[in-house]
Scaffold this active site. Structure first.
Site, PDB file in Angstrom:
ATOM      1  N   MET A 325     -15.118-116.290 -25.594  1.00 64.13           N
ATOM      2  CA  MET A 325     -15.881-116.104 -24.632  1.00 64.13           C
ATOM      3  C   MET A 325     -15.591-114.934 -23.463  1.00 64.13           C
ATOM      4  O   MET A 325     -16.745-113.873 -23.461  1.00 64.13           O
ATOM      5  CB  MET A 325     -16.010-117.339 -23.430  1.00 64.13           C
ATOM      6  CG  MET A 325     -16.748-117.371 -22.742  1.00 64.13           C
ATOM      7  SD  MET A 325     -18.514-117.143 -22.897  1.00 64.13           S
ATOM      8  CE  MET A 325     -18.984-118.864 -22.839  1.00 64.13           C
ATOM      9  N   VAL A 401     -11.976-119.254 -17.502  1.00 64.77           N
ATOM     10  CA  VAL A 401     -10.923-119.968 -18.166  1.00 64.77           C
ATOM     11  C   VAL A 401     -11.121-121.216 -18.682  1.00 64.77           C
ATOM     12  O   VAL A 401     -12.561-121.501 -18.430  1.00 64.77           O
ATOM     13  CB  VAL A 401      -9.765-120.154 -17.016  1.00 64.77           C
ATOM     14  CG1 VAL A 401      -9.302-118.631 -16.925  1.00 64.77           C
ATOM     15  CG2 VAL A 401     -10.271-120.790 -15.911  1.00 64.77           C
ATOM     16  N   VAL A 402     -10.472-122.160 -18.949  1.00 70.55           N
ATOM     17  CA  VAL A 402     -10.941-123.650 -19.498  1.00 70.55           C
ATOM     18  C   VAL A 402     -11.800-124.467 -18.606  1.00 70.55           C
ATOM     19  O   VAL A 402     -11.552-123.963 -17.223  1.00 70.55           O
ATOM     20  CB  VAL A 402      -9.523-124.203 -20.049  1.00 70.55           C
ATOM     21  CG1 VAL A 402      -8.642-124.545 -18.603  1.00 70.55           C
ATOM     22  CG2 VAL A 402      -9.863-125.518 -20.628  1.00 70.55           C
ATOM     23  N   HIS A 451     -22.946-118.705 -15.336  1.00 65.24           N
ATOM     24  CA  HIS A 451     -23.079-119.262 -16.444  1.00 65.24           C
ATOM     25  C   HIS A 451     -23.698-118.468 -17.470  1.00 65.24           C
ATOM     26  O   HIS A 451     -24.801-118.368 -17.731  1.00 65.24           O
ATOM     27  CB  HIS A 451     -23.667-120.772 -16.476  1.00 65.24           C
ATOM     28  CG  HIS A 451     -23.585-121.587 -17.605  1.00 65.24           C
ATOM     29  ND1 HIS A 451     -24.558-122.452 -17.640  1.00 65.24           N
ATOM     30  CD2 HIS A 451     -22.700-121.604 -18.520  1.00 65.24           C
ATOM     31  CE1 HIS A 451     -24.324-123.058 -19.100  1.00 65.24           C
ATOM     32  NE2 HIS A 451     -23.239-122.629 -19.550  1.00 65.24           N
ATOM     33  N   ASN A 454     -23.176-119.457 -24.968  1.00 66.94           N
ATOM     34  CA  ASN A 454     -22.483-119.029 -26.117  1.00 66.94           C
ATOM     35  C   ASN A 454     -23.551-119.042 -27.551  1.00 66.94           C
ATOM     36  O   ASN A 454     -24.344-120.059 -27.820  1.00 66.94           O
ATOM     37  CB  ASN A 454     -21.343-119.910 -26.396  1.00 66.94           C
ATOM     38  CG  ASN A 454     -20.138-119.330 -27.014  1.00 66.94           C
ATOM     39  OD1 ASN A 454     -20.238-118.033 -27.238  1.00 66.94           O
ATOM     40  ND2 ASN A 454     -19.151-120.249 -27.080  1.00 66.94           N
ATOM     41  N   ASN A 501     -27.853-127.490 -18.477  1.00 68.01           N
ATOM     42  CA  ASN A 501     -27.207-128.843 -19.085  1.00 68.01           C
ATOM     43  C   ASN A 501     -27.576-129.925 -18.370  1.00 68.01           C
ATOM     44  O   ASN A 501     -27.483-130.936 -18.936  1.00 68.01           O
ATOM     45  CB  ASN A 501     -25.638-128.366 -18.761  1.00 68.01           C
ATOM     46  CG  ASN A 501     -25.023-127.580 -19.850  1.00 68.01           C
ATOM     47  OD1 ASN A 501     -25.392-127.586 -21.023  1.00 68.01           O
ATOM     48  ND2 ASN A 501     -24.239-126.624 -19.364  1.00 68.01           N
TER      49      ASN A 501
END
Length: 721
Positions: A325, A401-402, A451, A454, A501
């Site tokens: 990413m 990050v995660v 956001h 992907n 989402n």
């Protein structure tokens, strides 16, 4: 001056040569609106009436030639009865035919983009000279239409049926050189020599050196193909194009049928055939949705550009978190001209990010979209680092990050201490509340969500999320940076899942219910793909990652427990617990093998049936239509709620977010346009039929009110005729 209007002027140049110049006042481009068409009628009549005219050069006063018809006029025009539309089309075409029939030679000087009606104007001229930097094409199929100002008639008679079919059915633009190769233009010259070349050509035609009447004649005659050649050209093309376009996009095949029907007729009869087919396409729901989509897209871009007034220029960016990413974000920033630092705490993650950026740049180099020098420049614009040493002069930091609120808060607080007080911080999160993350910061006004979807290099959408304390400058700067990266940003307000989402998870919820009701997920995928989705829900979940879906579902259930919480163990739980995480580990709903190109290819895996058995709670008989409704009703209703809750400002932004973000079928126009196409009252009645399935299927009070008042989201009902 022979003629002077607001869009067109005709003036004498020399020795009987006149210049018909398109220059629409108050607009940055030329387009065929009502005014321009009316003035073209008057201009052609004025030229015809002037006995001193020996030749006509057509030119543009803008950087482009003509971009095509004014699409904003389509919406009202296409509501007219079919017969009226056909008559109006033929009346417009009479203007182009009268121009083509002038008793003197005509040359068009194509200085910039000539698309749609712009190219059709060029085709009506005897000769076409084009600037080497110009591009031409007939993109109407992208709007669910095909050329309606003589494009299907003249182009095949100029460049041959095969070439014309390829141009019209693909809707692609062609370079000047490619246009010359097939004979669509007669000469390519350097931009500064265009006017002189047009003048030279018209003089040679006037002198008789070139026979303009012989050049014109094939456009007036039937197509030069015998019966066998016609059959080979058209039947082969129809089969191939139908396979590529699919049943939901009828325009490319209809265009071929029109060329075929008109092949044995001269121009005027052929134009009548084109007009009838064009109007037939204009009345389809696909055309109405795709035109709506185009207008929504224009509105979106205009709105995003409006933030420029407040935005700070991002001269140096940074991304926290390398990997796939981070590498994708770094690549996108660098390739579009903004240098970027890529920071991680692990050397191997940085290497992964650099490899990703190198791979993407290498791909562009192979396809000829990038020179080796530009590739080197882009790679040099990505600076990997393990420390915050160079963060003092960074204008905007993307945290990637995660997806864990505690980890993100810790990283954001850390970076805030290492950047300037005006640096914007943007979190690339798909579901976590921006206002929640902002609690870890001393300067929450400088913080927003950003956001990315992907894969970053392919997905056009970026959601820019405004938190409770985000400043207008922070939002505007992030929007401007997203635009600079070549993305389409939509500003949304904060809530779990934001827009895309939040809407996607109820769709997945409908899917989970279907599987629990004993419906085969492979069948569901096939039904939804036939409906128009690029991939079915099971395949999509495999691509997204079952672990990502599992985490996202929990976040959404916590945010909207009244309708998104399900106490039963679901299909996602079953796969997650069985460690079937989708493409990333080679098995999810499907198993994955590597194809010849090294890409994952899905295959059916009988082993998954045992994993799913415990979560099948009943065996229901459901039709294909039921499958669509179980899936689409919750998605549409959640989109309605996002609009009502002010998460997204306009219906256009809501629909474009779904098309750009999750591949909502473009020919259906978006969730709200889909409701409009059914009819709001009819949609509410449909949802009520599925009320037993729970709160996700309950229309809002405001939607019921819209239904009772006969209102719609876009002020029109689109219906197939």
């Amino acid at each position: 001056m022979i003629y002077e209007g607001k869009a067109i002027t005709v003036k004498a140049l020399e020795s009987g040569i006149v210049e018909l110049n398109f220059d629409l006042k108050g607009e940055s481009v030329n387009k065929f609106n009502r005014l321009t068409l009316n003035e073209l009628r008057q201009a052609v009549d004025a030229i015809k009436a002037d006995a001193s005219v020996k030749g006509v050069i057509v030119s543009s006063g803008k950087d482009v030639f003509i971009v095509g018809a004014d699409i904003t006029e389509f919406v009202d025009n296409f509501k007219l009865p079919e017969a009226e539309l056909v008559a109006g089309n033929l009346q417009a075409n009479r203007i182009f035919s009268d121009f083509e029939d002038l008793g003197v030679p005509t040359v068009v000087a194509i200085n910039g983009i000539a698309l749609g009606g712009g190219l059709e104007m060029c085709l009506a001229a005897d000769y076409r000279v084009i600037s080497s930097s110009a591009r031409i094409g007939l993109p109407e199929v992208k709007l669910g239409l095909y050329p309606g100002f003589g494009g299907t008639v003249r182009l095949p008679r100029i460049i041959g049926a095969d070439n014309a079919i390829e141009w019209i059915a693909s809707g692609k633009e062609s370079s000047a050189e490619d246009a010359l190769k097939v004979g669509a233009v007669d000469a390519v010259v350097a931009p500064e020599k265009l006017q002189a070349a047009a003048l030279d050509l018209i003089q040679r035609a006037i002198s008789g050196e070139f026979d303009y009447k012989a050049k014109r004649q094939p456009k007036l005659d039937k197509l030069k193909l015998n019966a066998i050649e016609q059959m080979m050209a058209f039947e082969t093309a129809k089969g191939f194009v139908a396979g590529q376009a699919g049943p939901n996009y009828p325009a490319p095949v209809e265009a071929i049928k029109t060329i075929q029907k008109a092949a044995n007729f001269g121009r005027d009869k052929a134009l009548e055939i084109e007009a009838a087919g064009f109007v037939k396409m204009a009345k389809t729901s696909a055309a109405q949705s795709l035109i709506g989509l185009f207008l929504n897209d224009q509105e979106l871009k205009k709105k995003a550009k409006g933030y420029d007034a407040v935005a700070k220029d991002v001269k140096q960016a940074a991304v926290l978190g390398a990997g796939i990413m981070g590498g994708g974000i770094a690549y996108q920033s660098a390739v579009k001209g903004t240098p970027i630092l890529m920071k991680d705490i692990r050397e191997e993650a940085i290497q992964l990010g650099l490899n990703e950026a190198s791979k993407l740049l290498g791909g562009r180099l192979e396809k000829g979209r990038l020179t080796a020098a530009k590739m080197a420049e882009a790679l040099n614009a990505i600076r990997p680092t393990l420390s915050y040493g160079d963060f003092g002069n960074v204008d905007l930091v993307v945290e990637a990050v995660v997806e864990n609120p505690k980890v993100k808060q810790a990283v954001l607080a850390e970076v805030e201490a290492n950047v300037g007080e005006h640096t914007i911080l943007a979190s690339n999160t798909s579901t976590i509340s921006i206002s929640l993350l902002a609690k870890a910061l001393k300067r929450p006004e400088n913080f927003v969500g950003m956001h990315f979807f992907n894969p970053v290099h392919m997905m056009p959408l970026v959601e820019v999320i405004r938190g409770e304390k985000s400043s207008e400058e922070a939002v505007a700067t992030t929007v401007a940076y997203a635009r600079k990266m070549g993305k389409n940003p939509i500003v949304v307000n904060d809530c779990p899942g934001f827009l895309v989402n939040r809407v996607l998870f109820p769709y997945f919820g409908g899917f989970a219910r279907l599987v629990s009701a004993g419906v085969d997920f492979v069948r569901i995928d096939k039904v939804m793909e036939k409906f128009g989705w690029p991939m079915g829900p099971a395949y999509l979940m495999d691509v997204v990652g079952i672990d990502t879906g599992h985490h996202g579902r929990d976040v959404m259930a916590e945010g909207f427990p009244d309708r998104m919480k399900d106490d039963r163990r679901s299909v996602v739980d079953a796969l997650y617990e069985a460690k079937r995480l989708g493409q990333k580990n080679g098995k999810g709903f499907y198993a994955y093998e590597t194809d010849k190109k090294g890409k994952p290819k899905k295959v059916n895996d009988p082993a998954v049936l045992d994993v799913l058995k415990p979560i099948v709670y009943e065996q229901r008989e459901v039709s294909d239509e039921d499958i669509i409704n179980w899936m689409m009703i919750p998605l549409c209703l959640e989109t309605v709620r996002c609009l009502e809750d002010g998460i997204v400002e306009t219906a256009a932004e809501a629909d474009m977010g779904l098309i750009y973000g999750i591949g909502f079928p473009p020919f259906r126009g978006g969730a709200l346009r889909y409701i409009d196409s059914i009819g709001v009252a009819e949609f509410v009645a449909l949802a009520d039929q599925y009320a037993e399935l729970g709160a996700l299927y309950q229309p809002t009070a405001k939607l019921r009110e819209m239904a009772s008042k006969g209102q719609s989201f876009f002020g029109q009902a689109s219906s197939e005729e």
